[in-house]
Every structure is written in structure tokens, then in C-alpha cells.
Design an enzyme around this catalytic site. Structure first.
Site, short mmCIF file in Angstrom:
data_model
loop_
_atom_site.label_atom_id
_atom_site.label_comp_id
_atom_site.label_asym_id
_atom_site.label_seq_id
_atom_site.Cartn_x
_atom_site.Cartn_y
_atom_site.Cartn_z
N GLU A 193 72.82 138.00 35.99
CA GLU A 193 73.86 138.18 34.95
C GLU A 193 75.09 137.31 35.20
OE1 GLU A 193 73.40 140.03 37.47
OE2 GLU A 193 75.14 141.23 38.03
N HIS A 241 71.92 137.91 41.45
CA HIS A 241 72.51 138.39 40.21
C HIS A 241 72.30 137.43 39.04
CE1 HIS A 241 74.99 141.79 41.79
NE2 HIS A 241 74.75 141.15 42.92
N CYS A 291 70.50 143.97 42.52
CA CYS A 291 71.29 144.28 43.72
C CYS A 291 71.31 145.79 43.99
CB CYS A 291 72.69 143.67 43.57
SG CYS A 291 73.61 143.60 45.11
#
Lengths: 232, 97
Positions: free
Chosen positions: A197, A195, A86
Site C-alpha cells: 500500500e 507494504h 505486516c
């Protein structure tokens, strides 16, 4: 143990999530600071999401000139795996480690959704644990995620297989060729808007057909880097 | 104190979502005379001494390296504004790139 650095900038939001993802993948997470010139000898670097420097000037622009980024650029040039998520992806384009740029979403709104991506290149440091053509679901949340590049650059990216991830079903931000993430020629630097994560632990990931919030498709991005480092 | 003004615009061929949003607002307000809006940035750099060739060369460099991103934007003008407020156009460095 493999050590993966996660850089915190003023305005980083997902640095702790990225550190956690690194630990889940089986590596040691090392907190790095934007104002330092020291990568503390880490084996790989993650530039996390957020709004570094308040997105002033352009997203990622001021961060790309921060002291730590000089070290990240030279590490990337030595072949150290670098992942930009991002805002981190925006920094990598501003630092010219990846081609193209990110602009405001074509519909003008911030978007947050569980996004399906297709893995287009499974031979980078951050995608080797996936299969080419594999579809993964990870969260996407951005206001300025529209990927753009000149016609020549797009042609080169497509021709040389440098598109790492592509949006499936929905192009959520007007990205050209539905590009969600790209890699450099060497395959050690990868940037993407969604994302990974946030999709590493059952109970906290995207919904799947099996169970709510059970999606962990992002974890393989981090295990890829560990495997590629061990393979060297 | 003299000021150097740098104007940066999104590349003409690229979508400018910000301009599109403003154009939408104009249309809603009944201003239908305008067929398009594009939104750019204006930087004002203040210097202590005179604006000589070295300063302008430095500004051109800064404009290309930091103030704009050539992938998505063009530097469309660099001009000097003196104490009296008169504009003195220097060059559109975007054309140099």
C-alpha cells in the site's frame, strides 16, 4: 462497485494508506472496526500494518482474537479474499489462517528499506496481476518479520507452491527460505511483511531507475483482488 | 489468593534474537561465564476460589490457545503458588502437546 474492507485495530498505522490503495485500484474502501462483528458485506478484506494492541503478548495475537477476526476467519473459509500486510500477516498466522509464524528480526533491529521481492505464486487472489518470477520493489518496515515454520511445514509450502513472495538480494530479517509472504491452499488468503500500500502512487513510492519515488509495484496486489472477484 | 504461574519459552530449536541480544550485553559487561541466554515469559493468573482440576484444565487450555503460539513457543511449566508463596509444580503442559 467492488467493496474492500480495511480493518482498524487499536494501534493500526497503515489502515488509511490501505484504504487509499483500495481506491486507487478502483474499488470502494470500507472502514471496518475491530470491535464489531460486522463485515458490512464487503467482497474482500485487508488487515493493515501497525502495532495492534501495542504488540502485547505476541505481534497480532490479541488482534487475532478480536470480534471482527471471528468474522474474517469465517469469511476466509468461505473463499473471501483476505490480505494481511505486516501486522496483518502476523494476525493471519496467529489466527491459523496461514501457516508458520513471525519472530523478531534475527539481527535484533527494526528495519525500513525499499525491498525487492520475487513473485513466486501468481495464481492467488492477490497476485494474479503479476507474472511468476516478476521482481517488484515495495517498502518493508518491521521489527518482528522473521518468518519461521517447522521443517515439515516449510517443505509443504515449497512443494505445494504456497510461498507467494520471496526476498531478493537481501534477506532483511532472517526469514527461513527468504520467505516474504505466503498463501493458503485455496489462494484467497495471502500475508506478507512488506507494504504494497506504500507503493501505489507515483511521487510517494520507492525510488526507481526512472525517477525518485515513482515505484507503484504494490498496486497490482489490490487490482489482482478486484480482477479475481470479477472473474468469479 | 492462589496464583497459577504459566511459563512460556521460545522453541529450543528456533533462534531467540532477544536472548542473543542479552547474551551480547552480558559478554560486553565481562560476564563470560554464561554461554547462552534465552528469554521467555511468565504469566501469573490469580483465582478467587480453590485451584481444582477444572481450573487447571482451563489454564492448560488458555496456555495453549492464547498465552503461547505452538508454532514458535512451548509451554514449559504450569504451577500453583499458594498464599504462603510455596510453589507446587503441576505439569509441563508443553510436553502434552
Amino acid at each position: 462497485m467492488t467493496r474492500v474492507g480495511v480493518v482498524t485495530f487499536p494501534g493500526s498505522l497503515d489502515d488509511r494508506d490501505a484504504q487509499r490503495a483500495v481506491r486507487f485500484a478502483g474499488a470502494e474502501a470500507v472502514a471496518l472496526w475491530h470491535g464489531d462483528h460486522d463485515l458490512q458485506g464487503v467482497d474482500a478484506v485487508v488487515l493493515p500494518g501497525g502495532f495492534s494492541y501495542g504488540d502485547y503478548l505476541r505481534c497480532g495475537a490479541i488482534a487475532s482474537h478480536s470480534p471482527i477476526m471471528r468474522e474474517v476467519v469465517s469469511a476466509a473459509e468461505r473463499g473471501v479474499p483476505v490480505l494481511g500486510i505486516c501486522n496483518g500477516f502476523q494476525m493471519l498466522t496467529e489466527a491459523h489462517l496461514l501457516p508458520g509464524g513471525l519472530i523478531r528480526n534475527d539481527h535484533g533491529s527494526f528495519i525500513c528499506r525499499d525491498q525487492v521481492l520475487r513473485v513466486e505464486n501468481a495464481s492467488t487472489a492477490w497476485t494474479s496481476a503479476y507474472e511468476v518470477g516478476q521482481e517488484i520493489t515495495i517498502p518493508l518496515k518491521n521489527g518482528e518479520g522473521g518468518y519461521i515454520a517447522s521443517a515439515e511445514t516449510l517443505e509443504r509450502l515449497e512443494g505445494e507452491g504456497l510461498v507467494a513472495f520471496r526476498y531478493v538480494d537481501v534477506n532483511p530479517n532472517g526469514s527461513l527460505n527468504a520467505i516474504a509472504g505466503v498463501t493458503n491452499e485455496r489462494g484467497n488468503v495471502v500475508g506478507l511483511m512488506p507494504h504494497p500500500e506504500h507503493a501505489i502512487e507515483a511521487g510517494f513510492g520507492p525510488d526507481t531507475k526512472v525517477a525518485m519515488r515513482s515505484g507503484v509495484d504494490g498496486l497490482a496486489m489490490f487490482t489482482s483482488a478486484l480482477q479475481s472477484l470479477l472473474a468469479v | 489468593m492462589p496464583k497459577i504461574v504459566v511459563d512460556v519459552m521460545p522453541k529450543a530449536e528456533l533462534l531467540d534474537p532477544q536472548g542473543k541480544a542479552v547474551a551480547g550485553a552480558l559478554a560486553r559487561l565481562g560476564n563470560d561465564a554464561f554461554t547462552g541466554v534465552r528469554v521467555g515469559k511468565r504469566f501469573e493468573l490469580t483465582v478467587d476460589g480453590p485451584v481444582d482440576g477444572d481450573v487447571l484444565a482451563a489454564v492448560r487450555q488458555i496456555a495453549d490457545d492464547l498465552l503461547s503460539n505452538s508454532v514458535i513457543e512451548d509451554v514449559v511449566g504450569i504451577s500453583v503458588v499458594d498464599e504462603t508463596g510455596t510453589h507446587d509444580g503441576v505439569s509441563a503442559s508443553g510436553a502434552l502437546a
